[in-house]
Design a protein around this motif. Structure first.
Motif, PDB file in Angstrom:
ATOM      1  N   THR A 146       2.008  14.311 -13.862  1.00 39.66           N
ATOM      2  CA  THR A 146       0.815  14.952 -14.405  1.00 39.66           C
ATOM      3  C   THR A 146       0.897  16.459 -14.252  1.00 39.66           C
ATOM      4  O   THR A 146       0.596  17.214 -15.184  1.00 39.66           O
ATOM      5  N   LYS A 192       0.832  -1.212   0.000  1.00 38.63           N
ATOM      6  CA  LYS A 192       0.000   0.000   0.000  1.00 38.63           C
ATOM      7  C   LYS A 192       0.865   1.261   0.000  1.00 38.63           C
ATOM      8  O   LYS A 192       0.517   2.260  -0.628  1.00 38.63           O
ATOM      9  N   ILE A 199       3.001   9.729 -10.158  1.00 38.35           N
ATOM     10  CA  ILE A 199       2.093  10.019 -11.270  1.00 38.35           C
ATOM     11  C   ILE A 199       1.538  11.428 -11.134  1.00 38.35           C
ATOM     12  O   ILE A 199       1.442  12.172 -12.119  1.00 38.35           O
ATOM     13  N   SER A 200       1.214  11.826  -9.921  1.00 38.29           N
ATOM     14  CA  SER A 200       0.712  13.176  -9.677  1.00 38.29           C
ATOM     15  C   SER A 200       1.750  14.226 -10.061  1.00 38.29           C
ATOM     16  O   SER A 200       1.428  15.241 -10.686  1.00 38.29           O
ATOM     17  N   ALA A 203       3.850   5.452  -5.873  1.00 39.76           N
ATOM     18  CA  ALA A 203       3.588   5.464  -7.317  1.00 39.76           C
ATOM     19  C   ALA A 203       2.532   6.499  -7.672  1.00 39.76           C
ATOM     20  O   ALA A 203       2.658   7.215  -8.674  1.00 39.76           O
ATOM     21  N   THR A 204       1.508   6.603  -6.846  1.00 39.39           N
ATOM     22  CA  THR A 204       0.454   7.588  -7.071  1.00 39.39           C
ATOM     23  C   THR A 204       1.018   9.005  -7.003  1.00 39.39           C
ATOM     24  O   THR A 204       0.681   9.857  -7.832  1.00 39.39           O
ATOM     25  N   GLU A 205       1.883   9.251  -6.032  1.00 38.81           N
ATOM     26  CA  GLU A 205       2.500  10.571  -5.908  1.00 38.81           C
ATOM     27  C   GLU A 205       3.392  10.873  -7.107  1.00 38.81           C
ATOM     28  O   GLU A 205       3.399  11.997  -7.622  1.00 38.81           O
ATOM     29  N   VAL A 224       2.244   1.729  -3.469  1.00 41.45           N
ATOM     30  CA  VAL A 224       1.200   2.276  -4.340  1.00 41.45           C
ATOM     31  C   VAL A 224       1.046   3.774  -4.086  1.00 41.45           C
ATOM     32  O   VAL A 224       0.896   4.563  -5.025  1.00 41.45           O
ATOM     33  N   ALA A 225       1.120   4.189  -2.824  1.00 40.02           N
ATOM     34  CA  ALA A 225       1.033   5.621  -2.500  1.00 40.02           C
ATOM     35  C   ALA A 225       2.195   6.381  -3.139  1.00 40.02           C
ATOM     36  O   ALA A 225       2.008   7.485  -3.670  1.00 40.02           O
TER      37      ALA A 225
END
Length: 70
Positions: free
Chosen positions: A60, A46, A56-57, A52-54, A49-50
């Motif tokens: 972006t 988890k 991507i943010s 990876a999400t950051e 994933v956090a």
């Protein structure tokens, strides 16, 4: 963590062209290495994933900053 890739061009000089197969392979190897290193240092899926999400943010946001206004 060892540095696996170095950037030779400034970010503004990078084009939108598809990465070469060698660069894609290097990115796959790097991602596996980072994942393995994080897991060995106690990070849970988890948390990864956090991360990876950051990432991507951040990408972006960078893309939005570079795109011309309509």
């Amino acid at each position: 963590m060892p540095q696996a890739l170095t950037q030779t061009k400034p970010a503004s000089a990078v084009t939108a062209a598809a990465p070469s197969p060698n660069r894609e392979k290097a990115l796959r190897i790097l991602s596996k290495s980072i994942y393995k290193e994080l897991r060995q240092n106690g990070y849970e899926p988890k948390q990864i994933v956090a991360l990876a999400t950051e990432l991507i943010s951040q990408v972006t946001s960078d893309i939005k900053d570079e795109s011309p206004l309509d």
